[in-house]
Design a protein around this motif. Structure first.
Motif, PDB file in Angstrom:
ATOM      1  N   CYS A  65       0.831  -1.211   0.000  1.00 15.72           N
ATOM      2  CA  CYS A  65       0.000   0.000   0.000  1.00 15.72           C
ATOM      3  C   CYS A  65       0.866   1.262   0.000  1.00 15.72           C
TER       4      CYS A  65
ATOM      5  N   CYS B 224      -6.212   6.962   0.684  1.00 14.24           N
ATOM      6  CA  CYS B 224      -6.111   5.884  -0.311  1.00 14.24           C
ATOM      7  C   CYS B 224      -5.961   6.465  -1.715  1.00 14.24           C
ATOM      8  N   THR B 225      -5.027   5.928  -2.471  1.00 18.25           N
ATOM      9  CA  THR B 225      -4.817   6.400  -3.845  1.00 18.25           C
ATOM     10  C   THR B 225      -5.609   5.566  -4.843  1.00 18.25           C
TER      11      THR B 225
ATOM     12  N   CYS C 216      -5.116   2.596  -5.787  1.00 17.93           N
ATOM     13  CA  CYS C 216      -4.152   2.030  -6.735  1.00 17.93           C
ATOM     14  C   CYS C 216      -4.442   0.570  -7.055  1.00 17.93           C
ATOM     15  N   TYR C 217      -5.282  -0.052  -6.271  1.00 22.53           N
ATOM     16  CA  TYR C 217      -5.713  -1.437  -6.478  1.00 22.53           C
ATOM     17  C   TYR C 217      -4.660  -2.452  -6.063  1.00 22.53           C
TER      18      TYR C 217
ATOM     19  N   CYS D  64      -3.707  -3.420  -3.171  1.00 25.70           N
ATOM     20  CA  CYS D  64      -4.152  -4.287  -2.076  1.00 25.70           C
ATOM     21  C   CYS D  64      -5.062  -5.391  -2.595  1.00 25.70           C
TER      22      CYS D  64
ATOM     23  N   MET E  14     -10.125  -1.775  -0.817  1.00 25.95           N
ATOM     24  CA  MET E  14     -10.262  -0.495  -1.510  1.00 25.95           C
ATOM     25  C   MET E  14     -11.724  -0.157  -1.794  1.00 25.95           C
TER      26      MET E  14
END
Ligand SMILES: Cc1cc2nc3c(=O)[nH]c(=O)nc-3n(C[C@H](O)[C@H](O)[C@H](O)COP(=O)(O)OP(=O)(O)OC[C@H]3O[C@@H](n4cnc5c(N)ncnc54)[C@H](O)[C@@H]3O)c2cc1C
Ligand code: SF4
Ligand code: SF4
Lengths: 696, 251, 312
Positions: free
Chosen positions: A307, A358-359, A361-362, A364, A375
């Protein structure tokens, strides 16, 4: 083997155990069913079988931590073996003559041929050893060497039970169980070997040489071994080790829609008499599949490892989210605190600050071995926070406000969107006014940011050079809404989609090409839900095709550059666009080096999910800075005096990484370039000379 | 408490502003809510939340697009919306202030909020003019308002972080510089919901006033786009900068 | 009706603000062209009113005028303007002037121009409207007008002088006011609040290192300014976060913003583009900041800063 009294006790104990186990799993299933309807899943039996196979071969855990995963594999196979071992042990206890010792050697066994028994004994014996070894490694990792990866940083919200060490307690219980159970089983086998060693039971034979054989010992060890099982099975339903059962199921019920398609803010499935508010405030506002996530979670922290927000010292840990969900549900269902379910998730499972770190970003979700989607929970929580009037970061608020009024987040007037195109040396078609083959969806950053516009213009020049029939939508284009949706502003997302759909409706085109991976993702994966079914391409794919068709040719090989490439989350991990950029780089003849974290494992630049809009910037090493260092380390191990370039294919990356090169003091060592700049150089397209703007 | 917010719909300065004749080409600009009005709406809602009452937002509908803005205001916590249907995109502050005053009179307000200024206030702001028409005291540059027992306590900001606290017996008009809290965000789904359910009262413009200004010319300022460069050696540059600052009373 | 020009001056803590002198200076020029008098109006006590180069200064004092009070000041000015019937009444477009000019205009039905940067002898006024994107030239109708002028539009020296003020009692009864001054609010302590500074010297990465901050600080002090910076300077720990200007920092609007070694990234511009006077010193003649700054110099910041220190 057992006496009648023992048999009666055993059967009573077994029934009690089954009772508790049933109650345990019923409680879990009930709680999962309280979740909201989830997006429709197709062919559930099929995917459950597939998941079963994946679990059997332990495929999903090997996405990260290879060595530990191998050890987990040992544990897994050991426990599977032990399921059979326990069954035969029980039968041995209950059915006279059902005796596996010495196979068919001395006591003729009625039920199976000797070869099968010997094989079984050998597997059981060896697996016992492997299990003990594996569990000891796990024990050492958690309790002796105290692997940091199993802990949470201080600033992360944790359930009080977790804080008080409940996870460690659970682990300890299971560790002790495995050691006692397997140990006792081995001992019971050892005690039985009253005729000396059995070559198919090397470990038991070795033990026998130390403890000898004993009828009483057999009974005691048998009881310890199976007694533990009867205790542990119902206990598992109440501990983090529910994952033994829930992980495979969860994997079978995992997201089937494209990665880049968020679940809707309210379930699509209409339930008579139920009105859903958008997003999630309480745990049961989550789709039931994501309530299930909590039970499936292995609490391995693999997601925390990858993450970017966690790396950046933000109070976010996707695993803590799942762990907290799990302990919250436990307290409410098995414990005596059902009222805790009425506390907002932002107090029980994730802090508001973490929610906004949280970005999207997927990483996780991608890495999770059991198919969890922390997410998606975060986005749902954001959605409700917005509706509930939570005070959001002023930068995000400004961006949203501007998106609502101007259709872009940069507070620029709509008419300025096509300004760069009007400055070009050739006319750029207006797709809303005349038909084009490629409709180029430019995106906000590439349209407005002075630092990126030169690259935008270069893309236009290359397209033009290659004879591509393209046009843009000028002031009719609005932000595609990818990040707006991920910030949780579903209403604004819908508004933007409507605006763009109206613009698309006015335009005539065959396909869409976009320079921005974020726009690419939502246009490709989410617009279809709103009726926008088009072929959507990222410019790297379009450019590659132009080369392959001979419409672009490399005139100058760029062997003077040493480059690495950053996979943007929304092109790579989300949409699998790994090959086109790499093939392009190969065509250009640069010396290419892959960073350790590449393709699926690419590390987010930190800008996504609305992070680039944040007004407050936290201290600490930023993900982008870490990434630049990673690139430099990669170059170091391939030292030469070629110019070192960090290649990007996303306008946001251009900004984030140029900034990071500066803030890490690495100017002169590495330069950030959009792939289009290299292509321009290789193809021989130059910027037209401009008169010196600065007055002498 | 009858709380009224008078707002202004103004040409967006996010775009380059096209000119037609001696004024802005109102047909080809986007109109947005004056940024300070966002503050004043927020401050009004904060007062309502503290002491109760209703917030009524009133604006002049210049280009028949005010509804969106009024819906937004309701989504942010206003209770009622009124628009003066003028359809006169170039109406100046004097005209708007007069029409708004007439519309507000009937609402018998206890307190009226307005944005401290707007970028097109070429003839002054509507806030003080409404105060003059309604014969109420006005304080502008306000950054917080508290109301109790028919008295408002307001903080006014001067330059350099210095300010002053005033107590005013109501009714009054407040020119808001900044709300006590940053304006809340109204999620679009809520705004859309409001758009389907809320009703907006309409009022004909009444009363006559004019700025008394004749526009002779409107054009982008001449010397923009690039800094005036100061040439010479560093010493000469330094000298010229110091000279420049002195001439402006800044050194 | 007269051709006089009334200038409503403003003062705080015993000092007149610069804009008062600027307006008086301009008023003198206009009055002599129009054949009238430039009259400075000082409302409220606690200040030496004999400092203007005006043709006359009227000093109105009253217990109720001790502190700025828009209601009391408005009544006094309204009465005075009615009595004097001047050709033009000038205010600063400032925290005080903004409370009074438009109010007076509506009250008296007299035209008012705001955001005024230029005034011709024919009383044609140049106004900086639409956030500076357009300049409007407007002509007020009738024989009285109000101008609310942006600070820094005219030179201040021309207004400085020593005309003896005539003390007068308030022309109106200030007995029953609805507005009451309660107390003054002083800026909070702690680190410098850069948002409330009128002058800022701002340094960027061009400053090179923490050891050079001192030079910039010295220059700032010599200019009676505060020191602010771009984000990289904060990130590097050379200055505290409270000094950061920009998108993720603070938005500032000083009268002077002297930029040393800042390139002019949009994130930085967002925080300072409305500063009144922007001067940029940068070694890169193509630095984007030169598209935004009012004045620029392609030069080394250290050499310029040191040379400036010698001159100040
Ligand atoms: C999400 C996000 C938010 C951001 N928020 C902010 C923010 O709030 N505020 C902010 O400032 N930035 C912010 N930034 C960073 C911004 O993009 C720029 O990186 C930053 O403003 C650059 O700072 P700078 O001009 O000091 O440095 P640079 O861009 O490196 O410029 C240094 C300049 O100094 C000049 N120079 C060097 N040596 C000398 C010398 N001896 N004499 C004269 N000139 C010299 C150089 O020519 C150059 O132009 C943000 C970035 C992002 C991505
Ligand atoms: S999506 Fe990325 S940033 Fe968000 S929790 Fe997952 S790994 Fe962290
Ligand atoms: S969510 Fe998945 S990756 Fe994260 S801790 Fe749980 S099982 Fe591991």
């Amino acid at each position: 083997m057992l006496t009648t009294v023992e048999k009666i006790i055993f059967i009573l104990a077994a029934l009690t155990s089954v009772g508790f186990t049933y109650h345990g799993f019923k409680t879990i299933v009930d709680s999962i069913r309280k979740g909201r309807p989830a997006p429709e899943l197709k062919d559930i039996p099929g995917s459950l079988v597939k998941a079963g196979v994946a679990v059997l071969f332990q495929q999903t855990i090997f996405k990260a931590r290879k060595v530990l995963s191998a050890i987990h594999m040992g544990l897994f196979f050991g426990l599977i073996t032990y399921a059979f071992v326990n069954l035969t042990d029980a039968l041995e206890g209950l059915i006279p003559g059902f005796d596996l010792v010495y196979g068919g050697k001395n006591i003729p066994f009625k039920f199976l041929p000797a070869g099968v028994i010997n094989t079984f004994n050998l597997i059981a014996d060896v697996m016992s050893g492997i299990l003990l070894f594996a569990i000891i490694v796990m024990f050492v990792r958690r309790f002796i060497t105290k692997d940091k990866a199993l802990t949470f940083r201080d600033n992360i919200l944790l359930n009080p039970k977790v804080l008080a060490g409940a996870q460690a307690r659970d682990s300890l219980i299971v560790d002790v169980f495995v050691v006692m159970h397997v140990g006792a089983r081995l001992l019971s086998q050892a005690y039985r070997l009253n005729e000396g060693p059995d070559p198919f039971m090397p470990i038991a034979s070795f033990l026998n040489s130390m403890v000898g054989s004993s009828e009483v010992g057999v009974h005691v060890a048998w009881w310890v071994s199976l007694g533990w099982v009867m205790f542990i099975i119902p206990y598992l339903s109440r501990s983090k080790h529910t994952h033994f059962f829930m992980s495979p199921i969860n994997l079978g019920l995992a997201k089937q829609n494209p990665r880049g398609q968020l679940d809707p803010a309210v379930p699509l499935k209409v339930i008579e008499g139920t009105r859903f508010d958008p997003g999630a405030k309480h745990v049961h506002d989550l789709a039931w599949t994501r309530v299930l996530d909590a039970y499936a979670c292995v609490q391995c922290n693999r997601c925390q490892d990858v993450c970017p927000a966690n790396f950046y010292q933000r109070p976010l840990s996707p695993s803590a989210l799942e762990v907290n969900k799990r302990y919250l549900l436990k307290e409410a269902t098995f414990g005596s605190h059902p009222e805790k379910l009425l506390l907002p998730l932002t107090e029980t499972v994730i802090s508001p600050e973490a929610v906004w770190s949280c970005t999207t970003c997927y990483a996780c979700v991608r890495v999770c071995p059991v198919g969890n989607e922390p997410m998606a929970d975060i986005v749902d929580i954001r959605r409700r926070m917005l509706i509930d009037g939570y005070e959001i970061d002023s930068g995000v608020q400004n961006a949203l406000q501007s998106l609502a009024t101007n259709g872009n987040w940069m507070s620029k007037g709509k008419r300025l969107r096509g300004k760069w195109a009007k400055e070009m040396e050739f006319p750029v078609k207006d797709a809303t006014a005349e038909p084009v083959d490629h409709l180029w969806f430019v995106g906000d950053t590439a349209s407005f940011d002075e630092r990126v516009i030169p690259n935008t213009k270069m893309v236009a020049r290359i397209f033009n050079q290659a004879g591509l029939d393209f046009g843009i939508m000028y002031k009719e284009e609005s932000n595609a809404g990818n990040d707006v949706r991920r910030v949780g502003e579903e209403g604004l997302f819908e508004q933007l989609v409507e605006q763009n759909m109206a613009a698309f409706g006015k335009s005539q085109f065959q396909r869409i090409v976009t320079t921005d991976p974020h726009s690419f993702n939502t246009l490709k994966n989410e617009y279809p839900q709103f009726g926008g079914q088009w072929e959507v391409k990222h410019y790297t794919v379009t450019l590659l095709r132009l080369f392959e068709e001979g419409k672009l040719t490399v005139k100058n090989k760029l062997s003077n550059y040493k480059v690495t490439f950053h996979d943007p989350c929304y092109l790579g991990r989300y949409n699998g666009g790994f090959t086109a950029p790499r093939k392009l780089l190969e065509l250009l003849g640069v010396e290419f080096h892959e960073m350790p974290r590449n393709c699926e494992n690419s590390f987010c630049c930190g800008a996504g999910g609305g992070q680039i809009w944040m007004g407050k910037v936290a201290p600490g090493e930023r993900p982008a800075e870490n990434r630049i260092k990673e690139a430099l380390t990669t170059f170091e191990s391939n030292a030469s005096d070629k110019k070192q370039l960090f290649i990007v294919t996303c306008p946001k990356d251009m900004i984030m990484y140029s900034d990071a090169v500066k803030t890490t003091g690495n100017e002169g060592r590495i330069e950030v370039r959009d792939i289009i700049q290299l292509i321009a150089e290789a193809v021989g397209v130059e910027e037209p000379a401009v008169a010196e703007a600065v007055a002498a | 408490m009858n709380i009224v917010v008078a707002i202004k719909h103004i040409p967006s300065i996010a775009d380059d502003l096209p000119v037609s004749g001696n004024n802005v080409d109102f047909d080809s600009v986007d109109f947005v809510l004056n940024e300070f009005d966002e503050q004043s709406i927020e401050q009004a809602v904060l007062v309502k939340e503290a002491v109760g009452g209703t917030v009524t937002v009133v604006g002049v509908d210049l280009i028949e697009e005010l509804d969106n803005i009024l819906h937004l205001a309701i989504a942010k916590g206003a209770d009622k919306a009124v628009k003066v249907t003028a359809d006169e995109p170039g109406a100046d502050s004097h005209m708007q202030a007069k029409w708004l005053s007439e519309a507000i009179k009937g609402l018998s307000p206890d307190i009226v909020f307005a944005g401290v200024q707007a970028s097109n206030d070429l003839d002054g702001q509507i806030g003080p003019m409404i105060a003059a028409h309604l014969d109420m005291p006005y304080i502008g540059g306000v950054s917080s308002v508290e109301v109790a027992d028919g008295t408002a306590t307001v903080n006014k900001e001067f330059a350099g972080g210095v300010g002053a606290k005033y107590s005013v017996s109501l009714p009054m008009v407040v020119g808001v510089q900044a709300a006590a809290k940053p304006p809340r965000y109204a999620p679009i789904s809520k705004v859309r919901q409001v758009a389907q359910t809320a009703t907006i009262d309409t009022v004909e413009p009444s009363g006559d006033a004019s700025s008394g200004l004749t526009f002779k010319k409107m054009a982008p300022p001449v010397a923009t786009g690039h800094a005036e460069m100061i040439d010479g050696s560093p010493k000469e540059v330094a000298a010229k900068i110091v000279e420049l600052l002195k001439s402006k009373g800044l050194a | 009706m007269s051709n006089d020009i009334l200038v409503i001056t403003e003062h705080m803590d015993g000092k007149f603000s610069d804009v008062s002198f600027e307006l008086v200076g301009k008023a003198k020029e206009l009055a002599s062209a129009l054949g009238g008098q430039a009259v400075a109006v000082v409302v409220g006590g606690g200040v030496d009113a004999n400092v203007f180069a005006s043709d006359a200064t009227i000093h109105i004092d009253d217990a109720a005028l001790g502190q700025f009070n828009p209601e009391a000041y408005g009544k006094v000015i309204e009465a005075l303007v009615k009595e004097k019937s001047p050709r033009l009444v000038m205010f600063g477009w400032t925290a005080t002037g903004m409370d009074l000019a438009a109010w007076l205009s509506a009250k008296l039905g007299v035209p008012c121009a705001a955001y005024v940067k230029e005034i011709g002898s024919d009383l044609m006024m140049g106004c900086q409207a639409y956030g500076g994107k357009l300049m409007a030239e407007v002509a007020p109708e009738g024989d009285m007008a109000i101008a609310a002028c942006l600070a820094g539009s005219f030179p201040a020296e021309a207004g400085q002088g020593s005309t003896a003020a005539t003390a007068t009692a308030s022309p109106v009864d200030l007995g029953s006011l609805k507005v009451k001054f309660v107390e003054a609010i002083k800026p909070e302590g702690g680190d410098v609040d850069i948002t409330s500074q009128t002058k800022l010297v701002s340094v960027g990465r061009g400053i090179g290192g923490k050891e050079n901050i001192e030079l910039a600080e010295e220059l700032a002090q010599a200019l009676d300014a505060a020191l602010s910076c771009s984000r990289p300077v904060v990130d590097a720990g050379w200055l505290p976060r409270t000094r950061q200007v920009g998108k993720s920092g603070l938005k500032v609007k000083p009268k002077m913003y002297l930029m040393l070694g800042i390139s002019g990234a949009p994130e930085h511009l967002e925080g300072m583009k409305s500063a009144e006077l922007i001067i940029a010193v940068n070694t890169d003649k193509k630095a984007p900041i030169f598209n935004v700054a009012h004045y620029g110099a392609t030069a080394d910041l250290f050499e310029v800063a040191e040379a400036m220190l010698e001159l100040l």
